[in-house]
Design an enzyme around this catalytic site. Structure first.
Site, short mmCIF file in Angstrom:
data_model
loop_
_atom_site.label_atom_id
_atom_site.label_comp_id
_atom_site.label_asym_id
_atom_site.label_seq_id
_atom_site.Cartn_x
_atom_site.Cartn_y
_atom_site.Cartn_z
N VAL A 242 0.85 -1.19 0.00
CA VAL A 242 0.00 0.00 0.00
C VAL A 242 0.89 1.24 0.00
CG1 VAL A 242 -1.66 1.32 1.39
CG2 VAL A 242 -1.87 -1.16 1.23
N ALA B 227 4.62 4.10 2.66
CA ALA B 227 4.09 2.83 2.14
C ALA B 227 4.22 1.75 3.20
CB ALA B 227 4.86 2.41 0.90
N LYS B 228 3.60 0.64 2.98
CA LYS B 228 3.79 -0.53 3.85
C LYS B 228 3.35 -1.77 3.10
CE LYS B 228 5.12 -1.11 8.17
NZ LYS B 228 5.94 -0.15 8.94
N GLY B 229 3.94 -2.89 3.48
CA GLY B 229 3.53 -4.17 2.89
C GLY B 229 3.33 -5.19 3.98
N ASP C 195 10.18 -5.12 8.92
CA ASP C 195 9.17 -4.74 9.91
C ASP C 195 8.95 -5.98 10.78
OD1 ASP C 195 7.27 -2.29 10.42
OD2 ASP C 195 5.99 -4.04 10.64
#
Ligand code: GLU
Length: 422
Positions: free
Chosen positions: A66, A111-113, A152
């Site tokens: 995202v 962003a992040k996944g 993360d």
């Protein structure tokens, strides 16, 4: 873990992130259109993909990437492997990355996944196949100029190495700048591994100094003994703090005289959990939050401090090494109790700051000594803390609101300077 899962689902982390944004936007009298734009997600990709497990079975996994906002630069943010990953969680984490990069003024969007999986029950080979296929699925978004992942929760340098290799194999040449938090041998940076915990320590030192709390003998309690929590605890202990309680996903350990950090870190490494540590009383990971202390560091998952347990929290400084550990309702309760909150987007920004330094080194293909990395990290963290503190005093708001104000102003300025396309 089971308790926090229910909590996360009830609260919906993205609604929580939007609520924090709305409060700051209101304070800033932000234009209605900008408000709508900044509270929405720019791009999101959901992927379902197969992985051949060691027993030959085909398992289907769901993953996300995202990108919340790209006004200030390429998208940046980690990838999380966890059984409770949801799209709402990844959206919230992506939005927090936008504000985090802005509050420390590094030129990235957020962003992040995430992949919904349980890495603790998977073999190394299964994890590698999952990582390589997920990387391929999201390769339409990631790249050194477009979107740069990092570690993360439950991902590490090894996973970043597989991402770098997979992306490079598709290109036909090595692209170290596609991901940060890599092993040193393939373009990782000195100091990246400990950066989140070290950055957190710098902000705690600033907060303690501001409140006139001597670090020597100050008591510390840490929920979550992963990379960020364990490093922050170790560095604070080196400065003379007494770490009295820590926990991980299996439970916690408490010793009012202080836990021997060296022995505890060794125990965690060898036995996989802090509860195997003999010199202390066993407590639950939620108890760890309620043990009276000077410095409380939530370093696990979102929504751990809620309206329910906030009244029982007895600390002077709350340093949020985790992303989103405190709900907006709990925030108000803690403010009334006079707790100084170092909000997540500031307290845990050290990771992405050194990610930025790693990426710059990758792009220029020239690497720096560790002292230079530490100096720059310390300078950025201290200046950012002081700037947020200044805004908090000027605007008569808490530190979370002040950090949001600083971040949102920078993203708004970038948006206005760029204009709206077409
Ligand atoms: N996952 C970390 C965070 O939440 C690091 C992100 C990065 O380095 O890009 O800040």
């Amino acid at each position: 873990m089971a308790e926090s899962t229910v909590e996360i689902r009830e609260l919906d982390p993205f609604q929580m992130a939007q609520r924090q944004f709305d409060m700051a936007a209101e304070h800033l009298h932000l234009d209605e259109g900008l408000r709508k734009w900044l509270r929405s997600i720019n791009r999101e990709l959901t992927v379902q993909f197969p992985v051949i497990m060691d027993d030959g079975r085909l398992e289907i996994f769901t993953g996300y990437r995202v990108q919340h906002n790209l006004a200030r630069g390429p998208a940046k943010g980690g990838i999380r492997y966890h059984p409770q990953v949801t799209l709402e969680e990844v959206r919230a984490l992506a939005m927090w990355m936008t504000w985090k990069c802005a509050v420390v003024n590094i030129p990235y969007g957020g962003a992040k996944g995430g992949v919904k999986c349980n890495p603790k029950e998977m073999s190394e080979k299964e994890l590698e196949r999952l990582t390589r296929r997920y990387t391929t699925e999201i390769s339409i978004l990631i790249g050194p100029d477009s979107d740069i992942p990092a570690p993360d929760v439950y991902t590490d340098a090894r996973v970043m190495g597989w991402i770098m290799d997979t992306y490079s194999m598709h290109k036909g040449y090595s692209v170290p700048g596609v991901v940060t938090g890599k092993p040193l041998s393939i373009g990782g940076s000195l100091g990246r591994n400990e950066a989140t915990g070290r950055g957190c320590m710098y902000t705690v030192c600033q907060a303690a100094q501001h409140l006139g709390i001597p670090l020597e003998g100050a008591t510390v309690s840490v929920q979550g003994f992963g990379n960020a929590g364990a490093t922050a605890a170790r560095l604070l202990a080196e400065l003379g703090c007494r770490v009295i309680a820590v926990s991980d996903s299996q439970g916690g350990i408490y010793n009012k005289n202080g836990l021997d950090m060296k022995a505890l870190l060794q125990c965690k490494q060898e036995q996989g959990t802090v509860i195997a540590f003999p010199e202390g009383d066993k407590v639950s990971s939620t108890d760890v939050l309620e043990i009276p202390c000077d410095i409380l560091i939530p370093a696990a998952l979102e929504a751990q401090i809620t309206a329910e347990n906030a009244p029982r929290i007895k600390t002077r400084i709350l340093a949020e090494a985790a992303n989103g550990p405190t709900t907006p309702e709990a925030d108000e309760i803690l403010a009334d109790q006079g707790v100084l909150i170092i909000p997540d987007i500031l307290a845990n920004a050290g990771g992405v700051v050194v990610s930025y330094l790693e990426w710059v080194q990758n792009l220029q293909e020239f690497f720096w000594r560790e002292e230079r990395i530490r100096e720059q990290l310390q300078q950025i963290m201290e200046e950012s803390f002081q700037h947020v503190l200044h805004v908090a005093t000027e605007e008569k708001v808490g530190m979370r609101m002040a950090a949001s104000i600083v971040a949102i102003r920078r993203v708004v300025q970038a948006t206005l300077d760029r204009g709206v396309y077409p």
